[in-house]
Design a protein around this motif. Structure first.
Motif, short mmCIF file in Angstrom:
data_model
loop_
_atom_site.label_atom_id
_atom_site.label_comp_id
_atom_site.label_asym_id
_atom_site.label_seq_id
_atom_site.Cartn_x
_atom_site.Cartn_y
_atom_site.Cartn_z
N LYS A 175 -2.58 -11.86 -5.83
CA LYS A 175 -3.86 -11.86 -5.14
C LYS A 175 -4.28 -13.27 -4.77
CE LYS A 175 -5.37 -7.51 -5.14
NZ LYS A 175 -5.90 -6.80 -3.96
N GLU A 192 0.66 -4.52 -5.14
CA GLU A 192 0.33 -3.23 -5.74
C GLU A 192 1.49 -2.24 -5.61
OE1 GLU A 192 -1.52 -4.90 -3.71
OE2 GLU A 192 -3.51 -5.19 -4.57
N ALA A 297 -11.51 -4.23 0.53
CA ALA A 297 -10.15 -4.75 0.41
C ALA A 297 -9.27 -4.35 1.59
CB ALA A 297 -9.53 -4.27 -0.90
N THR A 298 -9.27 -3.06 1.92
CA THR A 298 -8.38 -2.60 3.00
C THR A 298 -8.85 -3.09 4.37
OG1 THR A 298 -9.62 -0.51 3.04
CG2 THR A 298 -7.60 -0.57 1.75
N ILE A 342 -4.94 -2.09 -10.94
CA ILE A 342 -5.17 -2.22 -9.50
C ILE A 342 -6.67 -2.22 -9.22
CG2 ILE A 342 -4.86 -1.08 -7.28
CD1 ILE A 342 -2.15 -0.12 -8.26
N ASN A 343 -7.41 -1.37 -9.91
CA ASN A 343 -8.86 -1.36 -9.75
C ASN A 343 -9.47 -2.71 -10.12
OD1 ASN A 343 -9.42 1.20 -8.76
ND2 ASN A 343 -9.41 2.14 -10.78
N SER A 346 -8.64 -5.50 -7.61
CA SER A 346 -9.24 -5.30 -6.29
C SER A 346 -10.68 -5.82 -6.24
CB SER A 346 -9.23 -3.82 -5.93
OG SER A 346 -10.10 -3.08 -6.76
#
Length: 598
Positions: A175, A192, A297-298, A342-343, A346
């Motif tokens: 990240k 991820e 994020a996306t 991952i949560n 993010s």
């Protein structure tokens, strides 16, 4: 799949929520760079309601049939919330309530998302440690979760803890690399995906689920879900929480869309966004999806990868479609601890908003206070309650600022027609005998007393007048025409002269100009007060003049009877016009009337 855990539903429903809303927003949305689907804050708010209405059975001997029924009830409640969110947004679209997003200021949004990120982080601790704990609801959720985790630490699953540590050790540097070298990387490193594939393979090869009781995702059914109505009977129970979720989802989505629209030079339609997200949630609820919104994020990844239109959502949903149709069963052995990692990773963008606080303190102490109060309310109370507290506190700061607005004395800069506050600009000087004032706030029922006090203090209306000035004032009221000269400075006071000085005292205010350019509106109470102040000035021998009134303010004052106390010759377009008129009238009166030395 990771955000589905936050919503307290099976991971496969996260895939559904990442597919259907994306396709629908592509057809109706106006944000070219916005990616919709699962969002941590919305998922967390949904999960708190699901946990409260359908708690997960903690009995270790619960049968698979019982667990399946609980899972079905849970997604039914979550889908009902998505249905209600979509319905509320469509109603808001019909009545054109897109402007409501303006009540969420930038400090509120940043503090809210930061506090919600802390909620998400704490809620993932049981999954990171392999602890099966009930999720607390209501106020003080973070502290309740920390207390329950502390009590259950001896029961930590070492295997899941090791998985979590390894995943975080890999994801956090990736990240950071993606963030620091964003301009040099054509596409971000898919950390991820690498972690998910590696963890799934290791878990399958080592049978971690059976040997070390590692919690896994389980069966992911291939194909599309059958359309069905959500659990509409639960709508009355989730109404209050769903209103908060709808407001948060819309506000975050519109704020995100506006940020990227401003960056790339186009505009969005807030009301059309209501329609897009309303249709997305309403239709997708029929396919067992939970509430969705734009995702931070996306959207960031989509923009950095070069997406320029809504069609980018079509290609991302095509990847999700392949997982749904063919690849889903391959993730059966994916550990839930990996999804929790991952949560957590993010949330990097949200957590780093703490670095904005020093700059916010330098720019605006009030915005800093709004940020802190909102963050504390979100962390201590709850996500939805904290948001409400932040909005109310922010609006209270606006009201307090309009109540305590300062009535400033203006001075004229040398050899210019520019007027600035005398206290702040040493090169500006006041005009002898003329008091020029500016009030930069609306005049309404909430601040009328403060305005009266400030204006009286500037004009000295609260100070007793006596001596020669009082005699001149009595003569003025009796209709006599008197010209006086004090300290060898001649001036005159005609009876009924509009906009001219009323006394010859050199140190005494003879005329006043109120710069109304900063007065946005005036209500009936404020209009009556302003008229009363004009009458008080007339009785004190001060000729009040108004300058730079906007049309709405002037119309309200005129309708309230201003014309009975102020002639049209005392209302001017600019302050310079008012001062020129006063000077010209005074010079004419001096030439016409002889000076009487007293």
């Amino acid at each position: 799949m990771a955000f589905a855990l936050l919503a307290s539903v099976a991971p496969v429903y996260g895939l559904y929520t990442s597919f259907f809303p994306v396709i629908l927003y592509m057809l109706f949305g106006t944000g070219r760079h916005v990616s919709t689907g699962t969002f941590a804050v919305v998922s967390l708010m949904t999960g708190s309601v699901v946990e409260q209405l359908v708690p997960w059975p903690l009995e270790p001997n619960a049968t698979s049939a019982v667990l399946a029924r609980v899972e079905e009830r849970r997604i039914g409640v979550a889908a009902a919330m998505a249905f209600l969110v979509g319905l509320l947004m469509l109603v808001m679209f019909v009545v054109q309530l897109g402007f409501l997003a303006t009540y969420l200021s930038e400090p509120i949004v940043k503090a809210f998302t930061n506090g919600a990120a802390l909620h998400v982080l704490v809620s993932q601790l049981p999954s990171l440690l392999g602890l099966a704990l009930p999720r607390p609801t209501g106020s003080f959720t973070i502290f309740k979760t920390l207390a329950s985790v502390a009590r259950a630490l001896p029961r930590t699953n070492v295997a899941e803890l090791l998985i979590s540590v390894l995943c975080l050790a890999l994801l956090v540097p990736i990240k950071e690399i993606n963030s620091r070298f964003r301009s040099k990387l054509r596409t971000p490193i898919p950390g991820e995906i690498v972690v998910v594939l590696a963890a799934t393979g290791v878990c399958f090869a080592s049978s971690l689920d059976t040997r070390y009781e590692v919690q896994i995702v389980g069966h992911l059914p291939a194909g599309f879900p059958q359309p069905q109505l959500p659990a509409l009977q639960s709508l009355p129970q989730v109404l209050g929480d769903t209103v908060a979720i709808a407001f948060v989802a819309y506000a975050v989505s519109v704020s995100l869309a506006m940020i990227y629209a401003e960056k790339h030079g186009y505009t969005i339609n807030p009301n059309q966004e209501l329609l897009a997200h309303g249709v997305s949630n309403l239709v997708s609820s029929l396919f067992t999806c939970f509430p969705s919104s734009a995702t931070l994020a996306t959207t960031n990844i989509l923009e950095s990868a070069g997406g320029h239109t809504q069609l980018a959502g079509f290609f991302s949903s095509a990847v999700v479609l392949m997982v749904l149709m063919w690849l889903g069963p391959l993730f059966r052995y994916l550990p839930k601890a990996v999804l929790a990692c991952i949560n957590v990773t993010s949330l990097r963008q949200m957590v780093l908003q703490f670095w904005d606080l020093p700059e916010l303190w330098r720019v605006s102490r009030i915005d800093f206070a709004v940020w802190v109060v909102t963050w504390l309310a979100v962390v201590v109370l709850n996500v939805d309650v904290g948001l409400a507290v932040g909005v109310v506190f922010s609006m209270m700061t606006v009201i307090c600022r309009t109540q305590r607005a300062e009535c400033m004395a203006l001075g004229k800069a040398a050899d210019t027609e520019i007027y600035r506050p005398v206290q702040r600009h040493s090169k500006c000087f006041e005009i002898p005998g003329v008091k020029i004032m500016a009030y930069h706030a609306p005049i309404y029922y909430g601040n009328r007393d403060f305005f009266r006090e400030a204006l009286s203090r500037q004009l000295g209306l609260s100070q007793p007048r006596g001596g020669r000035g009082e005699k001149a004032l009595r003569a003025l009221e009796s209709g006599a025409q008197i010209s006086t000269v004090e300290n060898c400075v001649p001036s005159s006071v005609p009876n009924g002269g509009a906009g001219c000085p009323s006394s010859g005292a050199a140190g005494r205010t003879q005329a006043a100009i109120l710069d109304c350019s900063g007065i946005v509106f005036v209500d009936t109470a404020g209009a009556r007060l302003l008229i009363q102040m004009c009458v008080a000035c007339q009785k004190a021998g001060i000729h009040m003049n108004l300058a730079a009134c906007n049309g709405e303010v002037l119309e309200t004052l005129t309708s309230s009877g201003l014309g009975q106390h102020l002639s049209p010759q005392q209302v001017f377009v600019t302050v310079q016009d008012a001062l020129a008129s006063i000077t010209q009238t005074t010079e004419k009166v001096v030439e016409k009337n002889p000076a009487i030395w007293v």
